[in-house]
Enzyme design. Structure first.
Site, short mmCIF file in Angstrom:
data_model
loop_
_atom_site.label_atom_id
_atom_site.label_comp_id
_atom_site.label_asym_id
_atom_site.label_seq_id
_atom_site.Cartn_x
_atom_site.Cartn_y
_atom_site.Cartn_z
N LYS A 209 4.51 -5.39 -0.99
CA LYS A 209 5.91 -5.38 -1.42
C LYS A 209 6.72 -6.37 -0.58
CE LYS A 209 9.65 -2.04 -2.01
NZ LYS A 209 9.96 -0.61 -2.08
N GLU A 215 -1.55 -7.01 8.37
CA GLU A 215 -2.94 -6.84 7.94
C GLU A 215 -3.21 -7.62 6.66
OE1 GLU A 215 -0.85 -4.48 8.75
OE2 GLU A 215 -1.80 -2.92 9.95
N GLY A 273 6.30 2.14 -1.75
CA GLY A 273 4.88 1.78 -1.72
C GLY A 273 3.96 2.92 -2.14
N ARG A 274 4.20 4.11 -1.60
CA ARG A 274 3.28 5.22 -1.87
C ARG A 274 3.49 5.84 -3.25
NH1 ARG A 274 6.71 5.84 2.23
NH2 ARG A 274 8.26 7.50 2.17
N GLU A 359 3.89 10.41 5.06
CA GLU A 359 4.87 9.33 5.22
C GLU A 359 6.20 9.71 4.55
OE1 GLU A 359 4.48 5.10 3.66
OE2 GLU A 359 3.73 4.76 5.67
N HIS A 391 -20.26 22.08 4.84
CA HIS A 391 -21.32 21.96 5.84
C HIS A 391 -20.82 21.30 7.11
CE1 HIS A 391 -24.27 23.31 2.90
NE2 HIS A 391 -23.49 22.68 2.05
N LYS A 511 4.71 -1.27 15.02
CA LYS A 511 4.53 -2.64 14.49
C LYS A 511 5.24 -3.65 15.38
CE LYS A 511 4.65 -1.46 9.56
NZ LYS A 511 5.40 -1.65 8.32
O1 F6P Z 1 3.71 0.49 7.31
C1 F6P Z 1 3.92 1.37 6.26
C2 F6P Z 1 4.13 0.65 4.97
O2 F6P Z 1 5.39 0.09 4.94
C3 F6P Z 1 3.92 1.59 3.79
O3 F6P Z 1 5.01 2.35 3.50
C4 F6P Z 1 3.52 0.62 2.72
O4 F6P Z 1 2.91 1.28 1.66
C5 F6P Z 1 2.60 -0.27 3.49
O5 F6P Z 1 3.19 -0.38 4.77
C6 F6P Z 1 2.36 -1.62 2.91
O6 F6P Z 1 3.56 -2.36 2.76
P1 F6P Z 1 3.62 -3.68 1.92
O7 F6P Z 1 3.32 -3.33 0.49
O8 F6P Z 1 5.00 -4.21 2.10
O9 F6P Z 1 2.58 -4.62 2.47
#
Ligand code: F6P
Length: 549
Positions: A209, A215, A273-274, A359, A391, A511
């Site tokens: 987003k 990452e 996002g979620r 979250e 288990h 972060k």
């Molecule tokens: O760090 C948490 C977060 O902001 C989540 O809420 C989100 O789903 C994820 O990182 C990824 O964010 P983006 O879609 O901006 O890369």
């Protein structure tokens, strides 16, 4: 009476009722009420929800619904649906339901939803075209080779939803196209996957987003380098256009990375996002299962939306699920919540729910900015597929002595049938929820021939609450329903706990600190204000490794 007094009064009624009710055993509740299953279960679409093994009575439900009324869950639901900026800390509307609203519903929609609907439909039309082109072999790689592998690069909500749903719907995959997911910053995620892929036949979807997530950008850069290095020089010019698309709301950052605007699927800022799997974040899923099945998935979610918006409160499944969680956390004293899909295809469901719930409601400051002191909020979610968990950690559920409510998710029909398997799987799912609820008394153990010496070890206290969600089958439609059910449950919980479910400030501090620490790991300039532990660890990493002490 002021609104706050109403809410306080409803909490008091609930907590007073809980004083006696929480001591009661499920054995007695079942003995007293032979129609417990009929009276404590709900059905909607293809889902049956049995909550008779929750430690509640009709009086409990009365008190819980009293709280829902006082907190104005129905009003907040309407505000969300109308497109009000209920995510007040980011001043954003919350319109994920619009993503699965069919065009023919347009006439009866609130303005907020109607306003975004044509944009939603246009994006879906582009997704449809794109999926068709990839599946038909028209959208080819730079060398003209057919795309055989799709890699979703994203993390959090840009990964967990599409990854889980793609795994869950393995029985519905389009043959000939493999879909992979890479999320972690650790090179051990991307590197081994690249070893198995061919640049000429691989398509990357960069999902972010913000297009600023470390990452995802690290993986996207590495994937871009790998692609350019692996394609013949003569076609490199076409590489980005043929092998990369992006899902993002930050056009500038995407184009700066080298993906053209025409290759971007818009991620609107009114989708968290979620809650975004229904948007182009679901592109990898749509490619995996076909756009037609992705539409069935949206239709399933829409069916649950309609139920959530219209079903009377006592029959409302998401609201009931939320109230049961409030009961377990705030009245029974549960600190964690187990999620046990008796379906290997749903093995990633607990991980997906961890983000969706923790979250969203893992917060302790209320909507007015005050510290919440009077009650706990989100429990720790965890779980795994059954029967695997049996288990491993089920020992603690049976005899560990802490209340841990569980959700059992059970499929009436298997998605991959093998002789003898499904009946055994079902028998285990039913047996576990019953064993957890009713336990085994010393008298029963004795009658079963257990020696006196072993009796203390062979009795089971029971009274472990659970809800069973029974799905007719795991299809795109029922999966859509199931996920929307939990989304709405989380929303109701957030209203009951008076927290904003749609921001996530808690993830920011770490972060920022990682950004500040990076130079120290790369070129040696450590921030001056580091704590002694971090300083020591940095020194160990840079100087003498683990022997530095
Ligand atoms: O760090 C948490 C977060 O902001 C989540 O809420 C989100 O789903 C994820 O990182 C990824 O964010 P983006 O879609 O901006 O890369």
């Amino acid at each position: 009476m002021s609104l706050q007094n109403h809410v306080d009064r409803a909490w008091n009624i609930l907590l007073t009722h809980a004083q006696t009710q929480k001591k009661r055993h499920l054995r007695d509740l079942f003995a007293e009420h032979p129609r417990r299953f009929e009276d404590f279960s709900l059905a909607s679409g293809g889902i049956l929800m049995d909550f008779s093994k929750q430690r509640v009575t009709q009086e409990t439900l009365d008190a819980l619904h009293g709280l829902a009324d006082a907190c104005d869950v129905a009003g907040w639901r309407q505000r969300m649906w109308a497109g009000e900026a209920i995510n007040h800390t980011e001043n954003r509307a919350v319109l994920h339901m619009a993503l699965r609203t069919p065009m023919d519903a347009a006439e009866s929609l609130p303005e907020g939803v109607a306003a975004v609907l044509s944009e939603v439909r246009q994006t879906l039309a582009r997704m449809r075209e794109f999926c068709a082109a990839v599946h038909a072999g028209e959208a080819r790689g730079a060398t003209g080779a057919r795309i055989t592998d799709v890699v979703n690069l994203g993390i959090g909500g840009s990964d967990l939803g599409p990854r889980m749903a793609t795994r869950a719907l393995a029985a519905w995959h389009v043959p000939g196209l493999r879909v992979h997911f890479v999320s972690n910053m650790d090179g051990a995620d991307l590197a081994p996957q690249l070893l198995r892929l061919n640049p000429a036949t691989t398509l990357f979807i960069v999902v972010s987003k913000t297009f600023g997530t470390q990452e995802t950008l690290a993986n996207a850069r590495a994937a871009r380098d790998w692609l350019l290095a692996g394609l013949p020089e003569a076609v490199r010019e076409k590489a980005m256009a043929r092998h990369f698309v992006a899902v993002s709301s930050h056009t500038e950052a995407v184009t700066a990375f080298g993906i053209a605007e025409a290759q971007i699927f818009q991620f609107c800022d009114w989708v968290g996002g979620r809650f975004s799997l229904w948007s182009p974040v679901g592109l990898a899923l749509a490619l995996a299962i076909s756009f037609e099945r992705f539409e069935a998935f949206l239709a399933g979610a829409h069916e649950m939306d309609t139920h959530f918006l219209e079903a009377p409160v006592r029959q409302n499944m998401p609201l009931t699920l939320a109230l049961l969680d409030i009961w377990n956390v705030n009245c029974i004293g549960a600190n964690s919540h187990g999620i046990f899909p008796y379906s290997q295809s749903l093995e990633l469901f607990p991980a997906y729910l961890q983000q969706l719930e923790m979250e969203s409601t893992g917060k302790s400051v209320d909507r007015q900015g005050k510290k919440i002191l009077a009650y706990k909020t989100c429990p720790i979610l965890w779980g795994s597929s059954g029967t695997n968990g049996q288990h491993s950690f089920f020992q603690l559920l049976h005899q560990g002595g802490q209340p841990i409510p569980c959700d059992f998710i059970v499929l009436q029909q298997p998605d991959f049938a093998l002789p003898g398997h499904h009946a055994q799987l079902l028998a285990n799912a039913l047996a576990q929820s019953a064993a957890l609820a009713f336990g085994q008394t010393a008298a029963e153990a004795r009658a079963a021939g257990i020696s006196e010496a072993l009796l203390p070890y062979r009795t089971f206290p029971g009274n472990q609450p659970s809800t069973t969600l029974l799905l007719k089958a795991l299809t795109p439609h029922t999966l859509g329903q199931l996920l929307a059910l939990y989304e709405h449950k989380v929303f109701c919980q957030s209203v009951l706990w008076n927290v904003n479910a749609f921001d996530q400030w808690g993830v920011e501090l770490g972060k920022q600190m990682a950004r500040a620490l990076l130079p120290a790991l790369e070129d040696g300039a450590a921030p001056t204000s580091l704590d002694a532990s971090t300083r020591g660890l940095l020194r160990a990493l840079k100087e003498g490794g683990v022997d530095a002490k």
